[in-house]
Design a protein around this motif. Structure first.
Motif, mmCIF file in Angstrom:
data_model
loop_
_atom_site.group_PDB
_atom_site.id
_atom_site.type_symbol
_atom_site.label_atom_id
_atom_site.label_comp_id
_atom_site.label_asym_id
_atom_site.label_seq_id
_atom_site.Cartn_x
_atom_site.Cartn_y
_atom_site.Cartn_z
ATOM 1 N N PHE A 378 -4.660 114.945 -15.961
ATOM 2 C CA PHE A 378 -3.714 115.562 -15.030
ATOM 3 C C PHE A 378 -2.525 116.162 -15.772
ATOM 4 C CE2 PHE A 378 0.093 115.231 -12.305
ATOM 5 C CZ PHE A 378 -0.302 116.085 -11.274
ATOM 6 N N ALA A 379 -2.002 115.433 -16.750
ATOM 7 C CA ALA A 379 -0.889 115.926 -17.575
ATOM 8 C C ALA A 379 -1.442 116.360 -18.929
ATOM 9 C CB ALA A 379 0.165 114.838 -17.760
ATOM 10 N N GLY A 380 -0.953 117.468 -19.428
ATOM 11 C CA GLY A 380 -1.380 117.949 -20.731
ATOM 12 C C GLY A 380 -0.800 117.098 -21.851
ATOM 13 N N LYS A 381 -1.510 117.042 -22.966
ATOM 14 C CA LYS A 381 -1.009 116.320 -24.142
ATOM 15 C C LYS A 381 0.102 117.128 -24.798
ATOM 16 C CE LYS A 381 -5.485 114.148 -25.051
ATOM 17 N NZ LYS A 381 -6.657 114.098 -25.940
ATOM 18 N N ALA A 382 1.058 116.443 -25.360
ATOM 19 C CA ALA A 382 2.160 117.121 -26.043
ATOM 20 C C ALA A 382 1.648 117.769 -27.322
ATOM 21 C CB ALA A 382 3.279 116.140 -26.355
ATOM 22 N N VAL A 383 2.060 119.013 -27.557
ATOM 23 C CA VAL A 383 1.647 119.743 -28.758
ATOM 24 C C VAL A 383 2.837 120.342 -29.498
ATOM 25 C CG1 VAL A 383 -0.653 120.272 -27.888
ATOM 26 C CG2 VAL A 383 1.223 121.839 -27.388
ATOM 27 N N VAL A 384 4.024 120.208 -28.922
ATOM 28 C CA VAL A 384 5.231 120.775 -29.523
ATOM 29 C C VAL A 384 6.270 119.680 -29.672
ATOM 30 C CG1 VAL A 384 7.102 122.448 -29.267
ATOM 31 C CG2 VAL A 384 4.796 123.057 -28.552
ATOM 32 N N MET A 385 6.820 119.534 -30.866
ATOM 33 C CA MET A 385 7.887 118.566 -31.087
ATOM 34 C C MET A 385 9.193 119.143 -30.562
ATOM 35 S SD MET A 385 8.826 115.653 -32.136
ATOM 36 C CE MET A 385 10.494 115.022 -32.085
ATOM 37 N N VAL A 386 9.721 118.523 -29.518
ATOM 38 C CA VAL A 386 10.950 118.995 -28.881
ATOM 39 C C VAL A 386 12.101 118.090 -29.304
ATOM 40 C CG1 VAL A 386 12.065 119.495 -26.671
ATOM 41 C CG2 VAL A 386 9.597 119.793 -26.919
ATOM 42 N N PRO A 387 13.253 118.646 -29.669
ATOM 43 C CA PRO A 387 14.399 117.790 -30.011
ATOM 44 C C PRO A 387 14.714 116.821 -28.875
ATOM 45 C CG PRO A 387 14.855 120.080 -30.578
ATOM 46 C CD PRO A 387 13.567 120.083 -29.808
ATOM 47 N N TRP A 388 15.012 115.571 -29.228
ATOM 48 C CA TRP A 388 15.187 114.534 -28.210
ATOM 49 C C TRP A 388 16.316 114.798 -27.215
ATOM 50 C CZ3 TRP A 388 19.809 111.977 -27.980
ATOM 51 C CH2 TRP A 388 20.594 111.974 -29.127
#
Length: 441
Positions: A378-388
């Motif tokens: 249902f939710a896509g896997k994270a592929v981009v490192m986003v600043p916290w």
């Protein structure tokens, strides 16, 4: 548990925390990954641009008027490759410098010693298998698994050992080359480092050779199979990530920065997991890892540790205590950007038996929701490192390259966190009123 017993437990945990945080190598690893974060984010955003802007099938380049953007894709692809697929080399270099600094050796040269030492324990050929079953051995190359996140743990081990050996050898007066005072300092320092460098690299290379001769395996194969892969498997399972979060939350409750306590374990594993996802996404391959650093940020620490965005909303909705509401107002803007120290130390949450319960429980529940939603697709896997510090909703959208399912899942997690915190905010209100009435009587 009595007050005296609780104090004893807190004192023991404090001593453990102080001991762990004072370990030289723990400090060096934390500093290394803190320094390295911009590299990972740069590679992640290059990948995002590749897919969202420069891709002719899914990006803006599919629009005929913007089709020229496809010609620019090699720029982002090159950036992505040389950031994420060289992660181990960067870690070895920086960790070498950090360990050297803690040994009072200044400059960047120890980083070079660490990299040279690491490279010597890896093979310089690659066996390429063809479709007909035959293979070709390509010589004088370094295969990608030795530079990408798969080599991370071996790289860290070699960096630490090499620089400690280099430091020890540098202290041996018999190995120091003395030059006249008239020689420029930089030249003199180079000759001072010469013999320790030769011995360090030679000894590490000999160890690598001996391991291969005795076991038939390279050091990489042993460390990856015995250490790194099992740890990755543990942290990729839901129980593993929940235990890691539980440890962090318990330390927060007793007044110790929980994220700093788990950082030496969390950073190498979760940052390498997102680097692997980004590289797979860039290559058009299946994205492997559900759990990675953005997963931690999106589903378990929105608003800060303890998913305290839910606590802030709960206080605004049902909170009657003026001190809580005032602190919540002051903490709201930082909380949007996932900074919640004003809330943790202001309410306070630490050593607060009422708020400590949802503070520990909430990220475990929301993390489970995020994991299940991702597992079922249902939710896509994270592929981009986003600043916290990127706010909730926006971080889930960017990290998953636009997965609406991930955004909806994060919203569900925020709602659940509010529902968990609300009863405890009400209990805190009643406790406060009862205390004031008792004092007034």
């Amino acid at each position: 548990m009595s007050s005296g017993a609780f104090d004893k437990v807190v004192n023991v945990l404090n001593k453990v925390a102080e001991k762990v945080n004072s370990l030289k190598y723990i400090i060096a690893i934390k500093n290394t990954f803190a320094t390295l974060l911009p590299v990972i984010i740069t590679g992640a955003f290059a990948t995002l641009f590749s897919s969202v802007v420069f891709d002719a099938e899914n990006g803006l380049a599919q629009i005929s008027a913007l089709s020229f953007l496809e010609n620019l894709k090699p720029i982002s692809s090159t950036i992505s490759y040389f950031t994420l697929n060289f992660l181990t080399i960067y870690v070895v270099f920086l960790l070498g410098i950090e360990v050297a600094n803690l040994n009072n050796i200044k400059g960047v040269f120890p980083g070079i010693v660490a990299v040279m030492s690491y490279l010597t324990v890896n093979p310089t050929f690659f066996e390429l298998f063809q479709e007909d079953g035959t293979s070709i051995v390509v010589s004088n190359v370094l295969a990608r698994q030795y530079t990408d996140p798969k080599g991370l743990f071996l790289g860290m081990i070699v960096a630490v050992l090499a620089i400690e050996l280099y430091h020890w050898l540098s202290k041996r007066k018999k190995l120091q080359i003395k030059l006249p005072d008239s020689v420029p300092p930089k030249v003199a320092n180079s000759f001072t480092s010469l013999i320790p460098t030769i011995f360090t690299v030679a000894i590490v290379a000999t160890i690598g050779f001996s391991v291969k001769a005795l076991t038939g395996l390279y050091a990489f194969d042993i460390i990856y199979s015995v250490v790194q892969k099992p740890l990755e498997g543990l942290i990729q399972g839901l129980p593993g990530i929940l235990i890691l979060m539980l440890i962090a939350q318990v330390f927060w409750v007793i007044g110790i920065h929980g994220m700093q306590m788990v950082k030496p374990i969390r950073e190498p594993l979760l940052l390498s997991a997102i680097a692997v996802n980004t590289a797979a996404f860039e290559a058009g391959e299946a994205v492997p890892n559900i759990i990675n650093m953005p997963f931690w940020d999106i589903y378990m620490t929105f608003g800060g540790s303890g998913a305290t965005l839910g606590l802030l909303i709960a206080i605004f909705l049902v909170g009657k205590r003026q001190d809580y509401r005032q602190i919540a107002k002051l903490s709201f803007i930082p909380g949007i950007f996932n900074i919640n120290e004003p809330l943790i130390y202001g309410l306070p949450i630490m050593l607060n038996p009422i708020l400590a319960i949802p503070f520990i429980l909430t990220p475990l529940v929301t993390g489970t929701i995020g994991y299940i939603a991702t597992l079922i697709g249902f939710a896509g896997k994270a592929v981009v490192m986003v600043p916290w510090p990127v706010p909730a909703i926006l971080n889930s959208f960017i990290a998953t390259a636009g997965s609406i399912g991930a955004v909806i899942t994060q919203i569900i997690c925020i709602v659940v966190s509010v529902l968990i915190y609300i009863p405890f905010v009400k209990i805190a209100d009643r406790s406060y009123r009862a205390q004031n009435q008792t004092e007034a009587a």
